[in-house]
Design a protein around this motif. Structure first.
Motif, PDB file in Angstrom:
ATOM      1  N   ASN A  78       0.808  -1.228   0.000  1.00 41.09           N
ATOM      2  CA  ASN A  78       0.000   0.000   0.000  1.00 41.09           C
ATOM      3  C   ASN A  78       0.840   1.277   0.000  1.00 41.09           C
ATOM      4  O   ASN A  78       0.351   2.341  -0.355  1.00 41.09           O
ATOM      5  CB  ASN A  78      -1.059   0.006   1.121  1.00 41.09           C
ATOM      6  N   LEU A  79       2.119   1.153   0.367  1.00 42.19           N
ATOM      7  CA  LEU A  79       2.987   2.329   0.241  1.00 42.19           C
ATOM      8  C   LEU A  79       3.486   2.479  -1.195  1.00 42.19           C
ATOM      9  O   LEU A  79       3.713   3.587  -1.672  1.00 42.19           O
ATOM     10  CB  LEU A  79       4.208   2.201   1.159  1.00 42.19           C
ATOM     11  N   HIS A  80       3.678   1.329  -1.853  1.00 41.77           N
ATOM     12  CA  HIS A  80       4.310   1.371  -3.171  1.00 41.77           C
ATOM     13  C   HIS A  80       3.335   1.588  -4.323  1.00 41.77           C
ATOM     14  O   HIS A  80       3.730   2.061  -5.370  1.00 41.77           O
ATOM     15  CB  HIS A  80       5.083   0.072  -3.423  1.00 41.77           C
ATOM     16  N   GLU A  81       2.077   1.187  -4.127  1.00 39.14           N
ATOM     17  CA  GLU A  81       1.117   1.355  -5.224  1.00 39.14           C
ATOM     18  C   GLU A  81      -0.151   2.012  -4.689  1.00 39.14           C
ATOM     19  O   GLU A  81      -1.202   1.392  -4.579  1.00 39.14           O
ATOM     20  CB  GLU A  81       0.796  -0.021  -5.877  1.00 39.14           C
ATOM     21  N   PRO A  84      -3.799   2.184  -8.538  1.00 35.04           N
ATOM     22  CA  PRO A  84      -3.414   1.108  -9.451  1.00 35.04           C
ATOM     23  C   PRO A  84      -2.447   1.618 -10.517  1.00 35.04           C
ATOM     24  O   PRO A  84      -2.729   2.622 -11.184  1.00 35.04           O
ATOM     25  CB  PRO A  84      -4.738   0.662 -10.084  1.00 35.04           C
ATOM     26  N   GLY A  85      -1.320   0.965 -10.622  1.00 34.06           N
ATOM     27  CA  GLY A  85      -0.364   1.312 -11.666  1.00 34.06           C
ATOM     28  C   GLY A  85       0.481   2.551 -11.381  1.00 34.06           C
ATOM     29  O   GLY A  85       1.353   2.886 -12.168  1.00 34.06           O
ATOM     30  N   GLN A  86       0.219   3.236 -10.243  1.00 36.87           N
ATOM     31  CA  GLN A  86       1.065   4.390  -9.876  1.00 36.87           C
ATOM     32  C   GLN A  86       1.976   3.954  -8.747  1.00 36.87           C
ATOM     33  O   GLN A  86       1.493   3.589  -7.684  1.00 36.87           O
ATOM     34  CB  GLN A  86       0.208   5.541  -9.359  1.00 36.87           C
ATOM     35  N   TYR A  87       3.266   4.011  -8.983  1.00 36.83           N
ATOM     36  CA  TYR A  87       4.200   3.448  -8.009  1.00 36.83           C
ATOM     37  C   TYR A  87       5.005   4.521  -7.306  1.00 36.83           C
ATOM     38  O   TYR A  87       5.251   5.594  -7.850  1.00 36.83           O
ATOM     39  CB  TYR A  87       5.128   2.445  -8.706  1.00 36.83           C
ATOM     40  N   ASP A  88       5.403   4.214  -6.086  1.00 38.16           N
ATOM     41  CA  ASP A  88       6.196   5.151  -5.288  1.00 38.16           C
ATOM     42  C   ASP A  88       7.297   4.379  -4.561  1.00 38.16           C
ATOM     43  O   ASP A  88       7.010   3.511  -3.735  1.00 38.16           O
ATOM     44  CB  ASP A  88       5.281   5.868  -4.282  1.00 38.16           C
ATOM     45  N   PHE A  89       8.519   4.681  -4.906  1.00 37.73           N
ATOM     46  CA  PHE A  89       9.657   4.056  -4.224  1.00 37.73           C
ATOM     47  C   PHE A  89      10.608   5.135  -3.701  1.00 37.73           C
ATOM     48  O   PHE A  89      11.806   4.947  -3.641  1.00 37.73           O
ATOM     49  CB  PHE A  89      10.382   3.091  -5.179  1.00 37.73           C
ATOM     50  N   TYR A 123      -4.902  -2.207   6.834  1.00 32.53           N
ATOM     51  CA  TYR A 123      -5.380  -3.111   5.780  1.00 32.53           C
ATOM     52  C   TYR A 123      -4.393  -4.237   5.492  1.00 32.53           C
ATOM     53  O   TYR A 123      -4.354  -4.777   4.377  1.00 32.53           O
ATOM     54  CB  TYR A 123      -5.686  -2.334   4.490  1.00 32.53           C
ATOM     55  N   GLY A 124      -3.562  -4.579   6.471  1.00 33.31           N
ATOM     56  CA  GLY A 124      -2.618  -5.676   6.293  1.00 33.31           C
ATOM     57  C   GLY A 124      -1.634  -5.439   5.162  1.00 33.31           C
ATOM     58  O   GLY A 124      -1.072  -6.384   4.617  1.00 33.31           O
ATOM     59  N   GLY A 125      -1.436  -4.149   4.804  1.00 33.99           N
ATOM     60  CA  GLY A 125      -0.494  -3.811   3.738  1.00 33.99           C
ATOM     61  C   GLY A 125      -1.126  -3.783   2.362  1.00 33.99           C
ATOM     62  O   GLY A 125      -0.475  -3.418   1.388  1.00 33.99           O
ATOM     63  N   LEU A 126      -2.400  -4.156   2.255  1.00 32.56           N
ATOM     64  CA  LEU A 126      -3.055  -4.110   0.939  1.00 32.56           C
ATOM     65  C   LEU A 126      -3.489  -2.673   0.646  1.00 32.56           C
ATOM     66  O   LEU A 126      -3.942  -1.965   1.551  1.00 32.56           O
ATOM     67  CB  LEU A 126      -4.284  -5.031   0.918  1.00 32.56           C
ATOM     68  N   ASN A 151       0.339  -9.188 -10.361  1.00 31.89           N
ATOM     69  CA  ASN A 151       0.855  -7.963 -10.954  1.00 31.89           C
ATOM     70  C   ASN A 151       1.893  -7.313 -10.030  1.00 31.89           C
ATOM     71  O   ASN A 151       2.989  -6.973 -10.446  1.00 31.89           O
ATOM     72  CB  ASN A 151      -0.341  -7.019 -11.205  1.00 31.89           C
ATOM     73  N   PHE A 152       1.552  -7.188  -8.751  1.00 30.38           N
ATOM     74  CA  PHE A 152       2.480  -6.516  -7.834  1.00 30.38           C
ATOM     75  C   PHE A 152       3.700  -7.386  -7.513  1.00 30.38           C
ATOM     76  O   PHE A 152       4.838  -6.906  -7.485  1.00 30.38           O
ATOM     77  CB  PHE A 152       1.769  -6.108  -6.538  1.00 30.38           C
ATOM     78  N   THR A 153       3.452  -8.680  -7.287  1.00 27.15           N
ATOM     79  CA  THR A 153       4.571  -9.580  -6.979  1.00 27.15           C
ATOM     80  C   THR A 153       5.578  -9.572  -8.133  1.00 27.15           C
ATOM     81  O   THR A 153       6.789  -9.500  -7.921  1.00 27.15           O
ATOM     82  CB  THR A 153       4.039 -11.002  -6.713  1.00 27.15           C
TER      83      THR A 153
END
Ligand SMILES: *[C@@H]1O[C@H](CO)[C@@H](O)[C@H](O)[C@H]1NC(C)=O
Ligand SMILES: *[C@@H]1O[C@H](CO)[C@@H](O)[C@H](O)[C@H]1NC(C)=O
Ligand SMILES: *[C@@H]1O[C@H](CO)[C@@H](O)[C@H](O)[C@H]1NC(C)=O
Ligand SMILES: *[C@@H]1O[C@H](CO)[C@@H](O)[C@H](O)[C@H]1NC(C)=O
Ligand SMILES: *[C@@H]1O[C@H](CO)[C@@H](O)[C@H](O)[C@H]1NC(C)=O
Ligand SMILES: *[C@@H]1O[C@H](CO)[C@@H](O)[C@H](O)[C@H]1NC(C)=O
Ligand SMILES: *[C@@H]1O[C@H](CO)[C@@H](O)[C@H](O)[C@H]1NC(C)=O
Ligand SMILES: CC(=O)N[C@H]1CO[C@H](CO)[C@@H](O)[C@@H]1O
Length: 815
Positions: A78-81, A84-89, A123-126, A151-153
């Protein structure tokens, strides 16, 4: 019972020497095999978003110094996406930087992708947007869920591969995890559970990482995925690998219990952890143990799950601020060193088990050329045991294991702590007590007329806020005909906190607990004619566990006004909604946003739902910084626009204290001067009593006795017990004290050579006491960062009580 390990001639057995990276990773029934070498691996969980990138190098190196070989982390979907399809690292989400730091320090990494992780995260990371995917059922044989999970994995695995981070590519990652404790919920999914497990395993294996996958708490993990144990006592509870070709791995051995608001703190001692780790290795052929958490850190922002505080596993071997927590860190370090002395035999030898008494057992590993290591277990939780092993007598304290790397000499006993204790203090350095320093902005209580979102029912809270805010206003207006009795507002809610306002004025608040909902019954006064009712419903994090997370509900369930004459039921009334607070919308906690509202002078602490703002300069030095919010109620705090997390001081545990009063302010959030501190307080907090402090270790204490095993530093391998060796290596117990970096021993609070009573937490002089104790210790230690005092009467100028076992206890101040 005797077991031979097959195939031990095929694999070169070697001790893990902490030189990481590169090589094929396989496994067999004995252990993971990295680059052709069997390994006993100690691992610790450090979650990258629970600290800041500037803290990572020190956390990892202190973990390495504590004897760890592997750093384990979850991946936080949930931090990285966030969409949907927008990523943050970016920033503390930079998982690649974190793993590269692990590699740079020569450690291995274990990557638990999940991507469902629980982890006491909202949300358990979701990501919450999954909730709105049509037809989705989380964590089951459901196409939409499987699509996004894959998709995420895939995204994460590709990213790791493109950076060359898998061991098979020369990187540090030797192990990955798919799913998380699924067996806990599998039954709820009926026939949709098992195919999901098979699919997840196949999907993961299909990503061809070149390193093994695990599933924790999943006894039927499909080949080649390794089933692993989670819990506190895997040496007793683990059913074992589901195939003779899989090793015994312990992916979560809790170093303490996580905390919930309203619960007393529960601790787990260093001795208890050490006992269960040693038992797992001796009895279950354990070859991989991960401490959950090794560093817990901080749930910044709104990332904690329901009722979970901001501070996470502060009682772990590295505390929330990254400081060493003693004796946990040091005792486990010594355990790791003792086990590493035996690792060749543990990984290749023949195990025999024999009884030494009713509650006592010996686990003996023997090699082909006579090498031998033994674990002597006393499982009597109350009584010492004197056991005879190979014609020698060993004293085992209650509930303890002695480790004999040569089957003769005790290198370590899990219940005998010879490492020092320490005391952490938070010293207030800046007080924000003057009213002139503060400004306030009263949050606007919306009335029905000012809301735009409408429904003729009580909306479910999470689906309405989409987790964009903890806050949801439920408003209505209604006609009231006065009567002579006092009407009662009756509300039932599945959210976590409720603040009720009638005609703009607060009339009462209530909160639930992690296992109970909210009921409000408050007498109110109403106007005759039109009245406004505004109910602020608050979530303190989303749930993080259980099946069908996507169907969970929160928010108001029933709203009624009861009077003698009648019951007005507003449950299906015309409601107006506002998601979030005005101050959140305007981001008044940032430099820019704070200029968008009119702040006024601080007036009084006796108000609810108010924003407070001030500025302060960073405390000098490099010690960690913390904010004492003990005078506040409930809310959230921001420093220079960064949320340091929610606080909830008004919710006391049964012992009558707040769960957390000091809040971590990472140094990297601070500028030298003029830092903007903004707080939103829901409940009558008093900002004038907030202080800013620095955190450091101010005291160290050591306690050793004649019965302690000799210091491990004098072990130079096996078979070194010759007279000649003994002459050159002083194997008497020693007391060692060490202050943190840049600090020196500035005072001896207590010193007694003799029979001091108690332990480092509470002590007194006993019947035997050398009167020179203090003077001798002061001479040896004052002004030094570290000192060592052998436990011998020579040191203390004579034996104060011949024939009696002596101990030495020293408590010292660091400055
Ligand atoms: C993953 O989903 C994103 C959008 O949600 C899409 O752009 C991307 O192509 C998907 N990747 C795969 C492998 O399906
Ligand atoms: C120790 O004793 C407890 C019960 O007193 C038992 O549950 C546990 O399995 C025993 N452990 C070992 C290692 O024998
Ligand atoms: C123990 O002592 C007996 C009798 O003295 C001797 O026969 C035996 O070899 C000894 N065992 C070990 C392991 O030293
Ligand atoms: C969630 O809200 C949407 C409107 O935003 C609505 O269409 C949908 O029915 C709601 N779902 C649930 C489960 O309440
Ligand atoms: C109720 O709210 C409306 C709209 O804000 C306002 O005009 C009215 O005065 C309020 N009524 C009372 C009794 O406060
Ligand atoms: C709720 O949890 C508390 C401990 O936090 C416990 O004492 C209480 O019995 C629990 N109540 C229910 C209904 O489970
Ligand atoms: C509210 O409406 C729902 C759906 O129409 C109905 O099931 C429920 O009984 C109503 N509740 C009250 C208190 O009228
Ligand atoms: C997740 C997990 O394994 N939890 C276990 C941790 O250990 C305690 C005490 O042994 C168990 O009660 C939990 O089930």
């Amino acid at each position: 019972m005797v077991w031979w390990w097959w195939g031990w001639g095929l694999v070169l057995v070697a001790e893990a020497i902490g030189s990481c990276c590169g090589g094929e990773v396989t496994y067999d029934g004995r252990s993971l095999i990295v680059n052709g070498q069997r390994k006993i691996l100690f691992s610790g969980s450090i979650h990258y978003p629970r600290s800041t990138p500037d803290m990572w190098p020190a956390l990892i190196s202190t973990a390495k110094d504590g004897g760890l070989d592997v750093i384990q982390t979850y991946v936080f979907w949930n931090l990285h996406e966030p969409q949907p399809g927008q990523y943050d690292f970016s920033g503390s989400r930079d998982i690649v930087r974190f793993i590269k730091e692990i590699k740079a320090q020569g450690l291995y990494a274990s990557l638990r992708i999940g991507p469902y992780i629980e982890s006491e995260r909202s949300y358990g990371g979701l990501p919450f947007w999954l909730h709105d995917v049509p037809g989705i059922v989380f964590r089951s044989d459901n196409e939409p869920f499987k699509f996004y999970m894959q998709n995420f994995t895939t995204k994460i695995v590709k990213m790791m591969k493109s950076e060359g981070l898998y061991a098979s590519q020369g990187g540090p990652i030797i192990l990955s995890q798919i799913e998380n404790e699924y067996q806990n919920v599998e039954k709820a999914f009926n026939e949709r559970g098992p195919p999901y497990v098979r699919w997840a395993a196949e999907m993961a294996v299909g990503l061809q990482t070149g390193v093994p996958w695990t599933m924790c708490k999943q006894d039927d993990a499909p080949d080649p995925v390794i089933n692993a144990c989670n819990g506190m006592r895997c040496g007793e509870t683990f059913v074992g690998p589901n195939s003779p070709n899989k090793p015994s791995l312990w992916t979560e051995n809790w170093t303490t219990y996580y905390q919930l608001y309203g619960e007393n703190t529960r601790t787990r001692s260093a001795e208890d952890i050490a006992f269960h780790v040693a038992l797992f290795i001796a009895k279950k052929y354990g070859s991989f143990v991960n401490y959950y958490m090794y560093h817990g850190g901080t749930n910044f922002g709104r990332t904690a799950s329901a009722y979970v505080p901001t501070s996470y596993y502060d009682l772990a071997p590295l505390d929330e601020y990254g400081l060493i927590r003693q004796p946990k860190w040091g005792h486990l370090k010594e355990l790791h060193a003792a086990i590493k002395l035996c690792s060749t035999i543990l990984l290749s030898g023949l195990l025999t088990t024999s009884s030494l008494g009713e509650h006592q057992e010996a686990f003996v590993f023997q090699g082909k050329s006579g090498e031998c290591a033994a674990f002597l277990v006393n499982n009597d939780s109350r009584k010492d045991a004197a056991v005879t092993f190979r014609n020698l007598t060993y004293e085992l304290p209650p509930q303890s294991i002695s480790i004999l790397p040569d089957c003769k000499n005790v290198a370590f006993n899990t219940a005998k702590v010879s490492t020092q204790y320490n005391t952490r203090s938070t010293v207030p350095v800046i007080k924000l007590g003057s009213a002139e320093r503060w400004e306030e902005f009263k949050e606007v209580v919306p009335n029905f007329d000012e809301t735009s979102l409408r429904a003729n029912k009580l909306l479910e809270q999470m689906n309405t806020t989409k987790d964009a805010s903890d806050y949801l206003w439920y408003t209505l207006r209604f006609q009231y005909d006065p009567s002579d009795d006092k009407p009662v507002l009756n509300v039932n809610s599945l959210a976590h906190v409720l603040h009720a306002f009638v005609n703009g004025l607060p009339i009462g608040s209530a909160h639930g607990t992690h296992n109970s909902s909210i009921t409000v019954e408050n007498t109110i006064s109403l106007n005759s004619g039109m009245n406004n009712l505004s109910l602020l419903s608050v979530m303190v994090g989303l749930p993080d566990s259980g099946p069908f997370l996507e169907r969970r509900t929160a928010g108001l369930r029933k709203v009624r006004i009861l009077s003698k004459q009648d019951i007005k039921d507003f449950t299906n009334y015309s409601w107006g909604y506002q998601v979030g607070l005005l101050g959140e919308k305007l981001q008044v906690y940032t430099e820019d946003g704070s200029s968008k509202v009119q702040w006024s002078k601080f007036s009084s602490s006796a108000q609810s739902l108010t924003w407070y703002k001030t500025t302060f300069d960073a405390p000098a030095g490099t010690d960690p910084v913390a904010l004492n919010l003990g005078s506040m109620g409930k809310g959230e705090a921001w420093i220079n626009g960064e949320s340091i997390g929610r606080y909830w001081v008004s919710f006391h545990n049964p012992a009558g204290t707040p769960t957390q009063t000091w809040y971590n302010v990472p140094r990297s959030f601070l500028k030298p001067t003029g830092n903007l501190l903004v707080l939103l307080d829901e409940e009558y907090g008093n900002p004038l009593d907030i202080s800013i402090g620095t955190v450091s270790i101010t005291k160290v204490c050591g306690h050793v006795s004649d019965s302690h095993p000799p210091p491990l530093t004098s072990w130079k391998g096996q078979y070194q017990n010759s007279e000649k060796y003994k002459k050159h290596h002083d194997r008497r117990p020693k007391l060692q004290l060490q202050c943190p970096r840049k600090r020196k021993i500035s005072g001896i609070v207590f010193a007694s050579f003799g029979t001091p009573s108690g332990d480092c937490e509470s002590y007194a002089i006993g019947s035997c006491h050398s009167s020179d104790s203090r003077a001798i210790v002061e001479k040896a230690c004052l002004g030094k960062r570290k000192c060592t005092i052998p436990l011998s009467y020579g040191t203390f100028g004579g034996d104060p009580c011949p024939g009696i076992r002596k101990a030495l206890l020293v408590d010292a101040q660091c400055e």
